[in-house]
Design an enzyme around this catalytic site. Structure first.
Site, PDB file in Angstrom:
ATOM      1  N   ALA A  66       0.837  -1.199   0.000  1.00 41.08           N
ATOM      2  CA  ALA A  66       0.000   0.000   0.000  1.00 41.08           C
ATOM      3  C   ALA A  66       0.864   1.238   0.000  1.00 41.08           C
ATOM      4  O   ALA A  66       2.026   1.202   0.407  1.00 41.08           O
ATOM      5  CB  ALA A  66      -0.908  -0.003   1.229  1.00 41.08           C
ATOM      6  N   ASP A  67       0.276   2.321  -0.470  1.00 40.48           N
ATOM      7  CA  ASP A  67       0.969   3.599  -0.394  1.00 40.48           C
ATOM      8  C   ASP A  67      -0.066   4.687  -0.140  1.00 40.48           C
ATOM      9  O   ASP A  67      -1.167   4.644  -0.686  1.00 40.48           O
ATOM     10  CB  ASP A  67       1.727   3.895  -1.689  1.00 40.48           C
ATOM     11  CG  ASP A  67       2.693   5.052  -1.480  1.00 40.48           C
ATOM     12  OD1 ASP A  67       3.764   4.812  -0.904  1.00 40.48           O
ATOM     13  OD2 ASP A  67       2.348   6.185  -1.836  1.00 40.48           O
TER      14      ASP A  67
END
Length: 205
Positions: free
Chosen positions: A83-84
């Site tokens: 994830a970012d």
């Protein structure tokens, strides 16, 4: 007598593990909250510099995908979750801050305004297919006084945080309104992440 299955059949039936491609303690805590225990937690160091003219939403998805690809090379038989989180004010991307001056500038910019938090989530399957989702949350800050800004800077909570704040800390008092996923602002949109894992064929979610 007893019959033993040939060993390769047993291996084929083995559940695929979940690898979390993130060193963020917040993402790990969010997964704990929904009883998802990654087999391994591995930092995926990718260059987070935006490309020329890259918009926030594209950056969030690209970085999440790159992280999943990087870690999948080490764990080809497992599901990789990456994830970012990108915080943006309009088209301006607010980086993770390392200095009090940068933090002050970010807080002044966010004061009394609405900003966006884009969460890019990527799941790489053991078959090498990358599934992604983008989640956008709107966050509105109240107007901050210089005293409030100074007090928050003194807390040190802003260090290394995108947009210079963590919603689960004392900056929660600055948030007037939130429209969308709360967990996305913390670092991982839980509802969408679980849906993405299930849709990718992961049976443990």
């Amino acid at each position: 007598g007893s019959h033993y299955l040939p060993i390769q059949v047993e291996f084929r039936q083995m559940p695929k593990h979940l690898i979390l491609a993130s060193a963020s303690p917040r993402r790990k805590t969010l997964l704990d909250q929904v009883y998802l225990k990654p087999e391994e937690v591995v930092a995926a160091d990718v260059d987070e510099t935006p490309k020329q003219g890259e918009v926030p939403r594209k950056l969030a998805i690209r970085l999440a995908s790159e992280k999943s690809v990087k870690i999948a090379a080490r764990f080809p038989n497992d599901f990789i979750l990456a994830a970012d989180t990108v915080v943006a004010c309009g088209r301006r991307i607010l980086d993770k801050v390392e200095s009090a001056n940068a933090a002050k500038e970010h807080l002044r910019l966010l004061s009394g305004r609405r900003h966006q938090v884009y969460g890019g989530v990527a799941v790489m399957t053991p078959g090498g297919i990358c599934h992604t989702r983008l989640v956008k949350t709107q966050v509105t800050f109240k107007r901050l006084s210089e005293l409030e800004i100074e007090g928050y800077l003194a807390s040190g909570e802003w260090k290394g945080k995108a947009g210079a704040y963590a919603i689960q800390g004392s900056a929660g008092a600055f948030v007037k309104r939130i429209n969308g996923s709360y967990s996305n602002v913390v670092g991982l949109p839980l509802y969408e992440t679980l849906a993405l894992l299930r849709g990718s064929g992961f049976t443990g979610a």
